[in-house]
Motif scaffolding. Structure first.
Motif, PDB file in Angstrom:
ATOM      1  N   ALA A  43      15.439 -22.339  15.245  1.00  0.00           N
ATOM      2  CA  ALA A  43      15.806 -21.157  16.019  1.00  0.00           C
ATOM      3  C   ALA A  43      16.005 -21.510  17.490  1.00  0.00           C
ATOM      4  O   ALA A  43      16.189 -20.630  18.317  1.00  0.00           O
ATOM      5  CB  ALA A  43      14.734 -20.079  15.867  1.00  0.00           C
ATOM      6  N   GLY A  44      15.921 -22.803  17.829  1.00  0.00           N
ATOM      7  CA  GLY A  44      16.097 -23.230  19.214  1.00  0.00           C
ATOM      8  C   GLY A  44      14.850 -23.040  20.058  1.00  0.00           C
ATOM      9  O   GLY A  44      14.909 -23.099  21.288  1.00  0.00           O
ATOM     10  N   ARG A  45      13.716 -22.806  19.396  1.00  0.00           N
ATOM     11  CA  ARG A  45      12.471 -22.648  20.148  1.00  0.00           C
ATOM     12  C   ARG A  45      11.852 -24.025  20.359  1.00  0.00           C
ATOM     13  O   ARG A  45      11.837 -24.863  19.461  1.00  0.00           O
ATOM     14  CB  ARG A  45      11.488 -21.760  19.374  1.00  0.00           C
ATOM     15  N   ALA A  46      11.351 -24.267  21.565  1.00  0.00           N
ATOM     16  CA  ALA A  46      10.666 -25.527  21.829  1.00  0.00           C
ATOM     17  C   ALA A  46       9.182 -25.330  21.515  1.00  0.00           C
ATOM     18  O   ALA A  46       8.563 -24.385  21.985  1.00  0.00           O
ATOM     19  CB  ALA A  46      10.847 -25.928  23.287  1.00  0.00           C
ATOM     20  N   VAL A  47       8.663 -26.194  20.646  1.00  0.00           N
ATOM     21  CA  VAL A  47       7.253 -26.081  20.265  1.00  0.00           C
ATOM     22  C   VAL A  47       6.561 -27.389  20.647  1.00  0.00           C
ATOM     23  O   VAL A  47       7.070 -28.471  20.351  1.00  0.00           O
ATOM     24  CB  VAL A  47       7.099 -25.820  18.754  1.00  0.00           C
ATOM     25  N   ALA A  48       5.426 -27.289  21.306  1.00  0.00           N
ATOM     26  CA  ALA A  48       4.693 -28.484  21.731  1.00  0.00           C
ATOM     27  C   ALA A  48       3.297 -28.484  21.109  1.00  0.00           C
ATOM     28  O   ALA A  48       2.626 -27.461  21.069  1.00  0.00           O
ATOM     29  CB  ALA A  48       4.597 -28.515  23.254  1.00  0.00           C
ATOM     30  N   LEU A  49       2.899 -29.645  20.587  1.00  0.00           N
ATOM     31  CA  LEU A  49       1.537 -29.826  20.083  1.00  0.00           C
ATOM     32  C   LEU A  49       0.869 -30.890  20.944  1.00  0.00           C
ATOM     33  O   LEU A  49       1.483 -31.905  21.270  1.00  0.00           O
ATOM     34  CB  LEU A  49       1.538 -30.306  18.620  1.00  0.00           C
ATOM     35  N   ALA A  77       0.858 -41.108  22.370  1.00  0.00           N
ATOM     36  CA  ALA A  77       0.300 -41.097  23.709  1.00  0.00           C
ATOM     37  C   ALA A  77       0.313 -39.689  24.294  1.00  0.00           C
ATOM     38  O   ALA A  77      -0.695 -39.221  24.819  1.00  0.00           O
ATOM     39  CB  ALA A  77       1.100 -42.043  24.605  1.00  0.00           C
ATOM     40  N   GLY A  78       1.452 -39.000  24.165  1.00  0.00           N
ATOM     41  CA  GLY A  78       1.568 -37.696  24.820  1.00  0.00           C
ATOM     42  C   GLY A  78       1.675 -36.574  23.818  1.00  0.00           C
ATOM     43  O   GLY A  78       1.464 -36.778  22.632  1.00  0.00           O
ATOM     44  N   PRO A  79       1.962 -35.364  24.291  1.00  0.00           N
ATOM     45  CA  PRO A  79       2.149 -34.236  23.385  1.00  0.00           C
ATOM     46  C   PRO A  79       3.416 -34.401  22.531  1.00  0.00           C
ATOM     47  O   PRO A  79       4.348 -35.095  22.925  1.00  0.00           O
ATOM     48  CB  PRO A  79       2.271 -33.039  24.328  1.00  0.00           C
ATOM     49  N   ILE A  80       3.415 -33.787  21.352  1.00  0.00           N
ATOM     50  CA  ILE A  80       4.573 -33.826  20.462  1.00  0.00           C
ATOM     51  C   ILE A  80       5.404 -32.568  20.723  1.00  0.00           C
ATOM     52  O   ILE A  80       4.871 -31.460  20.643  1.00  0.00           O
ATOM     53  CB  ILE A  80       4.117 -33.834  18.988  1.00  0.00           C
ATOM     54  N   THR A  81       6.666 -32.742  21.067  1.00  0.00           N
ATOM     55  CA  THR A  81       7.513 -31.560  21.243  1.00  0.00           C
ATOM     56  C   THR A  81       8.679 -31.632  20.269  1.00  0.00           C
ATOM     57  O   THR A  81       9.289 -32.687  20.087  1.00  0.00           O
ATOM     58  CB  THR A  81       8.075 -31.462  22.674  1.00  0.00           C
ATOM     59  N   ILE A  89      -0.722 -19.746  18.216  1.00  0.00           N
ATOM     60  CA  ILE A  89      -0.600 -20.666  17.081  1.00  0.00           C
ATOM     61  C   ILE A  89       0.813 -21.229  17.057  1.00  0.00           C
ATOM     62  O   ILE A  89       1.772 -20.472  16.941  1.00  0.00           O
ATOM     63  CB  ILE A  89      -0.897 -19.932  15.753  1.00  0.00           C
ATOM     64  N   PRO A  90       0.975 -22.546  17.206  1.00  0.00           N
ATOM     65  CA  PRO A  90       2.326 -23.116  17.173  1.00  0.00           C
ATOM     66  C   PRO A  90       2.974 -22.870  15.811  1.00  0.00           C
ATOM     67  O   PRO A  90       2.366 -23.141  14.776  1.00  0.00           O
ATOM     68  CB  PRO A  90       2.095 -24.614  17.402  1.00  0.00           C
ATOM     69  N   ALA A  91       4.194 -22.325  15.840  1.00  0.00           N
ATOM     70  CA  ALA A  91       4.921 -22.045  14.601  1.00  0.00           C
ATOM     71  C   ALA A  91       6.306 -22.669  14.705  1.00  0.00           C
ATOM     72  O   ALA A  91       6.984 -22.504  15.704  1.00  0.00           O
ATOM     73  CB  ALA A  91       5.024 -20.543  14.381  1.00  0.00           C
ATOM     74  N   VAL A  92       6.698 -23.392  13.680  1.00  0.00           N
ATOM     75  CA  VAL A  92       7.985 -24.099  13.689  1.00  0.00           C
ATOM     76  C   VAL A  92       8.849 -23.584  12.552  1.00  0.00           C
ATOM     77  O   VAL A  92       8.423 -23.534  11.399  1.00  0.00           O
ATOM     78  CB  VAL A  92       7.769 -25.625  13.553  1.00  0.00           C
ATOM     79  N   LEU A  93      10.069 -23.173  12.909  1.00  0.00           N
ATOM     80  CA  LEU A  93      11.038 -22.697  11.919  1.00  0.00           C
ATOM     81  C   LEU A  93      11.958 -23.845  11.536  1.00  0.00           C
ATOM     82  O   LEU A  93      12.514 -24.523  12.405  1.00  0.00           O
ATOM     83  CB  LEU A  93      11.870 -21.558  12.514  1.00  0.00           C
ATOM     84  N   LEU A  94      12.107 -24.082  10.245  1.00  0.00           N
ATOM     85  CA  LEU A  94      12.962 -25.176   9.786  1.00  0.00           C
ATOM     86  C   LEU A  94      13.985 -24.653   8.793  1.00  0.00           C
ATOM     87  O   LEU A  94      13.698 -23.787   7.973  1.00  0.00           O
ATOM     88  CB  LEU A  94      12.120 -26.264   9.112  1.00  0.00           C
TER      89      LEU A  94
END
Lengths: 291, 313
Positions: free
Chosen positions: A34-40, A25-29, A125-130
């Motif tokens: 690295a503790g960064r909040a990323v929202a799609l 339903a809503g955005p994916i966060t 560009i959303p970037a996610v560190l894992l």
């Protein structure tokens, strides 16, 4: 076999959830390593994967068609080779990544990659560190990737299998011992807490350098000879003994003298991923088949 | 007296090197142990030969270029050796000697290039150009090396740097034999140049007036010192500091006469590297420190102390 059954059961159990997860339903966060909040705004459709493990996970959860960029090292599954490479990823070539017009970039959590992720974020560009250093990191990484790509159910079944593997108690006592040689001059071996150390333990082998509290460490040849492992394990795609086996000083190690090498294909053993269970089974079979 | 002390220090270092090690072999079993015979003993002897070679090469080069900063690895040889090693890995040269031989060839290539640059007007060897040319050739070789490593998609190429800074873990009776057959010739050439090197300290003109064949001495010393260094890097990688500091320490005790200085630099350099390698193998056992780290950790305080005495006196 039991693991496969478990995966199958989970897939069946989660089936209805897939439909709901496919259209959030809503955005994916997500909060990355690295503790960064990323929202799609919506599940990612164009993903650049900058670690072979991530590429394997994406394909394993059925999101392979969303992968639009990979590293030069991403060689599995074979379908991944059809995806354009953006270089070796060490460090990532931000411009080449951006040129793939991704709506999600997955990066391994390291110092250099934090910088790259910030640069990508600066380009919108959303970037996610894992994190993906140990077997325990696999399940959480799979779940995050599943949420980001809208493959929650498939990711969950993968993650559950990986959590099961990570929670498996190694068989005790381990009758066979081995040393992982990463490099021969100076000798660098795998120590405690690393991924390969865990694989060996799960396969029923004792890493003779399990007391070294580092993923890898330089040691003396003398120490290897004195600890007298039954096997010398090397990451190698060929079946031939490693080149150092011909060097005279290595003859001081019994396993080298007797030619007891375990050549482990790098693509299967060199990285944590959906095939980690298969790697454990293959190593166990090789240890059991040997005299 | 001082010779006896130096000899005793070297003997003690060698003794410590074969008795001490991470494997913890009881004293009574030392003579029967495979680890002592096939790993510790050749490693101790190789360390002595390499350390001694670097000490003599450093002393000779410092006299040749009349610059106390001269270090055998300043002359571009480490860069050339690294390039050779990376090319061997990139082209998948196989065989146990591929890497050392390729590194040796790379070092010789750098030597030839620097030598040619240093030959002014095709005849006289200019020591300043040797130094600058060495730095330039070394930097150029390092740039090519890094380019190959970053363009190639083979993870093992990155390990070429590990090899280059590797230290003495490749020691075996084979490597000892090769170096023991190889090193005497350049060593004898350097020892034979002791007297002209003394004269060279006065400057090239006065040395010439005093009867030294300056050009021939310069060429011989440069080539002999470089050949020693090239062999050292081929069997043990780049071990810094020994070639720079041992000659200075030796000079403080034995003075500036090369007839005494060069043998002292050989024994002193050998003893220092044997001692450093013993520490590298034992202090963090079962792990091991790169031996270059230990030569610097041991050598710098000694050097600083002597430097103070030197400047005060």
């Amino acid at each position: 076999m039991r693991r496969l059954l478990l995966v199958a059961l989970l897939c069946v159990a989660c089936r209805p959830a897939t439909d709901r997860a496919a259209a959030p339903a809503g955005p994916i966060t997500v909060a990355d390593a690295a503790g960064r909040a990323v929202a799609l705004a919506a599940p990612a459709r164009r993903v650049v994967s900058l670690l072979p493990s991530f590429t394997e996970l994406l394909f394993a959860m059925g999101a392979g068609d969303r992968v639009v960029g990979r590293t030069a090292w991403c060689d599995y599954p074979p379908a991944a080779l059809a995806v354009p490479s953006v270089g070796d990823g060490m460090p990532p070539n931000v411009e080449a990544v951006a040129a793939r017009r991704p709506d999600l970039v997955l990066l391994y959590h390291s110092g250099a990659n934090v910088t790259a992720a910030e640069q990508l974020a600066g380009l919108g560009i959303p970037a996610v560190l894992l994190r993906l250093d140990r077997l325990e990191d696999l399940g959480p990484a799979a779940r995050v990737i599943g949420r980001l790509t809208g493959r929650v159910a498939q990711a969950e079944s993968l993650a559950a299998a990986m959590d099961t593997l990570a929670a498996t108690k190694p068989p005790t006592p381990s009758p066979q011992s081995l040393v992982f040689i990463v490099w021969d001059n100076p000798p660098i071996v795998i120590g405690h807490g690393s991924y390969l150390d865990r694989l060996a333990a799960l396969a029923g082998a004792r890493n003779v350098f399990a007391d070294v509290a580092a993923p890898s460490a330089q040691v003396s040849l003398e120490t290897i000879a004195a600890r007298d492992p039954d096997w010398v394990a090397v990451l190698s795609d060929s079946a031939a003994p490693p080149a150092f086996a011909a060097r005279r000083e290595w003859r001081a190690v019994r396993a080298v003298r007797e030619g007891r090498f375990l050549n482990l294909p790098g693509s299967l053993f060199g990285r944590p991923g959906p095939r980690s269970g298969a790697a454990v089974r293959q190593l166990r079979a090789r240890l059991e088949a040997a005299p | 007296m001082r010779w006896a002390a130096l000899g005793a220090a070297a003997a003690l270092a060698l003794l410590a090197s074969v008795t001490l090690g991470p494997a913890g072999i009881p004293l009574g079993e030392l003579t029967q142990s495979d680890i002592v015979w096939n790993l510790r003993a050749p490693r101790a002897i190789l360390a002595f030969l390499v350390g001694g070679s670097l000490g003599v090469a450093g002393a000779g080069l410092q006299a040749l270029v009349r610059n106390p900063l001269a270090d055998p690895f300043l002359l571009g040889l480490s860069g050339g050796a690294g390039l050779g090693a990376v090319v061997a890995l990139a082209t998948h040269l196989s065989g146990p000697w591929a890497l050392p031989l390729a590194a040796f060839a790379g070092a010789l290539g750098a030597l030839a290039l620097v030598y040619r640059m240093g030959l002014v007007a095709g005849a006289a060897l200019d020591p300043r150009i040797l130094l600058l040319g060495g730095v330039a050739v070394g930097a150029f070789a390092a740039a090519i090396t890094t380019a190959i490593v970053s363009l190639a998609d083979a993870a093992e190429l990155r390990n070429a740097f590990l090899w280059l800074w590797g230290g003495l873990s490749a020691a075996s009776w084979d490597t000892v034999l090769v170096l023991a057959l190889y090193a005497p010739l350049p060593l004898v050439v350097l020892f034979a140049a002791a007297r002209p090197l003394d004269l060279l300290a006065l400057g090239e003109e006065p040395a010439r007036y005093l009867g030294a064949d300056v050009e021939r001495v310069k060429r011989r010393v440069y080539i002999a010192a470089s050949l020693l260094t090239a062999a050292a890097v081929a069997v043990s990688g780049v071990i810094g500091f020994v070639g720079l500091v041992v000659p200075h320490i030796a000079r403080l005790t034995w003075g500036h006469r090369h007839r005494a200085l060069l043998p002292a630099a050989f024994i002193g350099g050998g003893a220092l590297l044997v001692l450093a390698d013993t520490l590298a193998r034992t202090v963090v056992a079962p792990r091991e420190l790169p031996v270059g780290v230990v030569t610097a950790l041991v050598g710098v305080p000694v050097f600083a102390l002597l430097l103070r005495r030197w400047t005060i006196a």
